[in-house]
Design a protein around this motif. Structure first.
Motif, PDB file in Angstrom:
ATOM      1  N   ALA A  50       0.484  -0.903  -0.074  1.00 23.41           N
ATOM      2  CA  ALA A  50      -0.278   0.337  -0.138  1.00 23.41           C
ATOM      3  C   ALA A  50       1.199   1.584   0.112  1.00 23.41           C
ATOM      4  N   ARG A  51       0.244   2.312  -0.676  1.00 24.01           N
ATOM      5  CA  ARG A  51       1.624   3.683  -0.960  1.00 24.01           C
ATOM      6  C   ARG A  51       0.316   4.534  -0.150  1.00 24.01           C
ATOM      7  N   LEU A  52       0.498   5.321   0.461  1.00 21.63           N
ATOM      8  CA  LEU A  52      -0.371   6.782   1.130  1.00 21.63           C
ATOM      9  C   LEU A  52       0.815   7.658   1.158  1.00 21.63           C
ATOM     10  N   PRO A  53      -0.270   8.627  -0.064  1.00 19.47           N
ATOM     11  CA  PRO A  53       1.204  10.073  -0.528  1.00 19.47           C
ATOM     12  C   PRO A  53       0.401  10.330   1.615  1.00 19.47           C
ATOM     13  N   LEU A  54       1.505  11.411   1.278  1.00 25.39           N
ATOM     14  CA  LEU A  54       2.325  11.873   2.484  1.00 25.39           C
ATOM     15  C   LEU A  54       2.225  12.977   2.772  1.00 25.39           C
ATOM     16  N   GLN A  55       1.748  14.356   1.632  1.00 21.55           N
ATOM     17  CA  GLN A  55       1.064  15.594   1.349  1.00 21.55           C
ATOM     18  C   GLN A  55      -0.554  16.022   1.455  1.00 21.55           C
ATOM     19  N   PRO A  56      -0.787  16.465   2.108  1.00 19.75           N
ATOM     20  CA  PRO A  56      -3.102  16.694   1.860  1.00 19.75           C
ATOM     21  C   PRO A  56      -2.270  16.978   0.482  1.00 19.75           C
ATOM     22  N   ARG A  57      -3.343  16.902  -0.541  1.00 17.53           N
ATOM     23  CA  ARG A  57      -3.686  17.706  -1.328  1.00 17.53           C
ATOM     24  C   ARG A  57      -5.401  17.312  -1.526  1.00 17.53           C
ATOM     25  N   VAL A  62      -5.688  13.592  -6.359  1.00 20.01           N
ATOM     26  CA  VAL A  62      -4.338  12.861  -6.136  1.00 20.01           C
ATOM     27  C   VAL A  62      -5.424  11.685  -6.841  1.00 20.01           C
ATOM     28  N   ARG A  63      -6.132  10.877  -6.760  1.00 18.97           N
ATOM     29  CA  ARG A  63      -6.970  10.099  -7.650  1.00 18.97           C
ATOM     30  C   ARG A  63      -6.354  10.271  -9.135  1.00 18.97           C
ATOM     31  N   VAL A  64      -7.251  11.709 -10.070  1.00 20.52           N
ATOM     32  CA  VAL A  64      -6.324  11.512 -10.988  1.00 20.52           C
ATOM     33  C   VAL A  64      -5.008  11.020 -11.236  1.00 20.52           C
ATOM     34  N   TRP A  65      -3.994  11.160 -10.379  1.00 17.69           N
ATOM     35  CA  TRP A  65      -2.492  11.371 -10.562  1.00 17.69           C
ATOM     36  C   TRP A  65      -2.414   9.461 -10.300  1.00 17.69           C
ATOM     37  N   LEU A  66      -3.233   8.670  -9.222  1.00 13.66           N
ATOM     38  CA  LEU A  66      -2.874   7.589  -8.999  1.00 13.66           C
ATOM     39  C   LEU A  66      -3.553   6.624 -10.305  1.00 13.66           C
ATOM     40  N   GLU A  67      -4.724   7.074 -10.598  1.00 14.30           N
ATOM     41  CA  GLU A  67      -4.637   6.608 -12.113  1.00 14.30           C
ATOM     42  C   GLU A  67      -3.772   6.798 -13.158  1.00 14.30           C
ATOM     43  N   SER A  68      -2.900   7.741 -13.196  1.00 15.84           N
ATOM     44  CA  SER A  68      -2.263   8.200 -14.500  1.00 15.84           C
ATOM     45  C   SER A  68      -1.117   7.247 -13.633  1.00 15.84           C
ATOM     46  N   GLU A  69      -0.454   6.725 -12.552  1.00 19.30           N
ATOM     47  CA  GLU A  69       0.219   6.013 -12.337  1.00 19.30           C
ATOM     48  C   GLU A  69      -0.158   5.002 -12.641  1.00 19.30           C
ATOM     49  N   ALA A  89      -5.152  -1.696  -7.012  1.00 22.50           N
ATOM     50  CA  ALA A  89      -6.253  -1.124  -6.694  1.00 22.50           C
ATOM     51  C   ALA A  89      -6.178   0.142  -6.459  1.00 22.50           C
ATOM     52  N   ILE A  90      -6.913   0.996  -6.299  1.00 24.01           N
ATOM     53  CA  ILE A  90      -7.136   1.962  -5.888  1.00 24.01           C
ATOM     54  C   ILE A  90      -7.804   2.406  -4.911  1.00 24.01           C
ATOM     55  N   GLY A  91      -7.797   2.553  -3.517  1.00 28.54           N
ATOM     56  CA  GLY A  91      -8.535   3.173  -2.127  1.00 28.54           C
ATOM     57  C   GLY A  91      -9.098   4.707  -2.282  1.00 28.54           C
ATOM     58  N   GLY A  92     -10.095   4.629  -1.127  1.00 31.72           N
ATOM     59  CA  GLY A  92     -10.654   5.943  -1.115  1.00 31.72           C
ATOM     60  C   GLY A  92     -10.195   6.465   0.283  1.00 31.72           C
ATOM     61  N   PRO A  93     -10.294   7.917   0.941  1.00 34.85           N
ATOM     62  CA  PRO A  93     -10.619   7.966   2.580  1.00 34.85           C
ATOM     63  C   PRO A  93     -11.604   7.363   2.560  1.00 34.85           C
ATOM     64  N   GLY A  94     -10.774   7.686   4.006  1.00 33.78           N
ATOM     65  CA  GLY A  94     -11.156   6.789   5.239  1.00 33.78           C
ATOM     66  C   GLY A  94     -11.273   7.148   6.148  1.00 33.78           C
ATOM     67  N   ASP A  95     -11.520   6.252   7.623  1.00 40.24           N
ATOM     68  CA  ASP A  95     -11.474   6.794   9.031  1.00 40.24           C
ATOM     69  C   ASP A  95      -9.962   7.074   9.419  1.00 40.24           C
ATOM     70  N   GLY A  96      -9.179   8.312   9.411  1.00 41.76           N
ATOM     71  CA  GLY A  96      -7.728   8.211   9.545  1.00 41.76           C
ATOM     72  C   GLY A  96      -6.886   8.704   8.608  1.00 41.76           C
ATOM     73  N   TYR A  97      -7.637   8.793   7.663  1.00 37.12           N
ATOM     74  CA  TYR A  97      -6.521   8.832   6.357  1.00 37.12           C
ATOM     75  C   TYR A  97      -7.926   9.649   4.888  1.00 37.12           C
ATOM     76  N   PRO A  98      -7.149  11.034   4.621  1.00 42.07           N
ATOM     77  CA  PRO A  98      -8.468  11.982   4.291  1.00 42.07           C
ATOM     78  C   PRO A  98      -8.104  11.762   2.038  1.00 42.07           C
ATOM     79  N   MET A  99      -7.561  11.257   2.161  1.00 40.82           N
ATOM     80  CA  MET A  99      -6.939  10.943   0.752  1.00 40.82           C
ATOM     81  C   MET A  99      -7.330   9.510   0.073  1.00 40.82           C
TER      82      MET A  99
END
Length: 296
Positions: A50-57, A62-69, A89-99
């Motif tokens: 799992a890779r979770l971006p560290l900087q809030p955006r 972010v989803r567009v970038w992950l799909e491009s990646e 897979a691409i996950g969505g925001p959830g409890d404790g993580y906003p992106m």
């Protein structure tokens, strides 16, 4: 490592997986060290990460970038024999993580920051083969988009001036200023080709002394073909670096522009990550030392 970065724990990742991908909720989750500079990375079981971006955006961006990646990974995977992560897979925001966040296949091996391939001719040959594979990908008429490394060296003049000011006591700033003043005005001699764009030790996997995989492939894009020559300075000592150059058939201009791109990246890494990321700091200072040794 960055002001305002998100704090991500294995517990948060476990909750995200349990909520969004319950079929994997029983798999062990382990934080990966050293982690990337822009993602927190967690191994999921034996076969995924799992890779979770560290900087809030903005979440949509972010989803567009992950799909491009993911699209870049599929394209690169079809073009080279060197393993790259498969998008899972691409996950969505959830409890404790906003992106949004991503899951990729896990590749065996250790990063080149852990297992140094710098003196290996075999690794240099492997790296040259990967760069040639990337260059052979059709640009489909696209050119450098001007948003990162890979275009006009002089675009980063303000950033380099800031780096020099921050680097006193870390590296030989007067000598490096002189080198940069020569390199920054090098002309472009070749059209844009496809490049990986970030061949640093943390993105290169080693196994049994050979190139085992390439990570962080989302930057796959047309750019100055000299951009991927940064790998020669970040990863190789003089002998294997000369072999890399021969394998790629670089003329003097292309080779020197590659040195310039490596210097631009290393100047930032040397001071910015001095306390927060020892691997990146070491890469930066070592690359700058290699550049200065070649200028003697």
């Amino acid at each position: 490592m960055h002001e305002g970065q998100l704090q991500v724990t294995a517990g948060i990742v476990a909750d995200l997986i349990a909520d969004q991908f319950p079929e994997w909720s029983t798999l062990p989750i382990t934080r990966v060290h050293p982690e990337g500079t822009v993602n927190a990375i967690f191994r999921i079981g034996d076969d995924m990460a799992a890779r979770l971006p560290l900087q809030p955006r903005d979440a949509d961006k972010v989803r567009v970038w992950l799909e491009s990646e993911a699209a870049a990974a599929r394209r690169l995977g079809a073009a080279t024999s060197v393993p790259v992560p498969d998008p899972v897979a691409i996950g969505g925001p959830g409890d404790g993580y906003p992106m949004p966040w991503s899951i990729q296949s896990w590749l065996p091996g250790v990063t080149a920051s852990v297992d140094d391939p710098g003196n290996s001719d075999a690794f240099a040959t492997d790296l040259a083969g990967f760069i040639l594979d990337v260059r052979a990908i059709d640009t489909e008429g696209r050119t450098f988009d001007g948003t990162n490394r890979g275009g006009d060296l002089r675009f980063d003049e303000e950033w380099m001036a800031h780096c020099f000011e921050q680097s006193h006591g870390i590296v030989d700033v007067p000598r490096l200023r002189g080198v940069w003043e020569r390199l920054r005005d090098l002309p472009r001699g070749a059209p844009d080709l496809m490049t990986h764009g970030d061949l640093i030790p943390g993105n290169v996997l080693i196994r049994d002394g050979r190139l085992a995989g390439i990570l962080d492939v989302g930057g796959l894009a047309p750019a100055d073909p000299a951009l991927d020559l940064v790998g020669g300075w970040h990863l190789l000592e003089p002998g294997p670096r000369r072999l890399l150059r021969r394998e790629l058939g670089c003329d003097d201009l292309e080779w020197e522009r590659g040195k310039a791109w490596a210097m631009q990246q290393a100047m930032g890494a040397a001071w910015y990550y001095r306390r927060s990321n020892p691997e990146m700091h070491t890469m930066g200072t070592r690359t700058l030392e290699r550049i200065l040794a070649g200028e003697s």
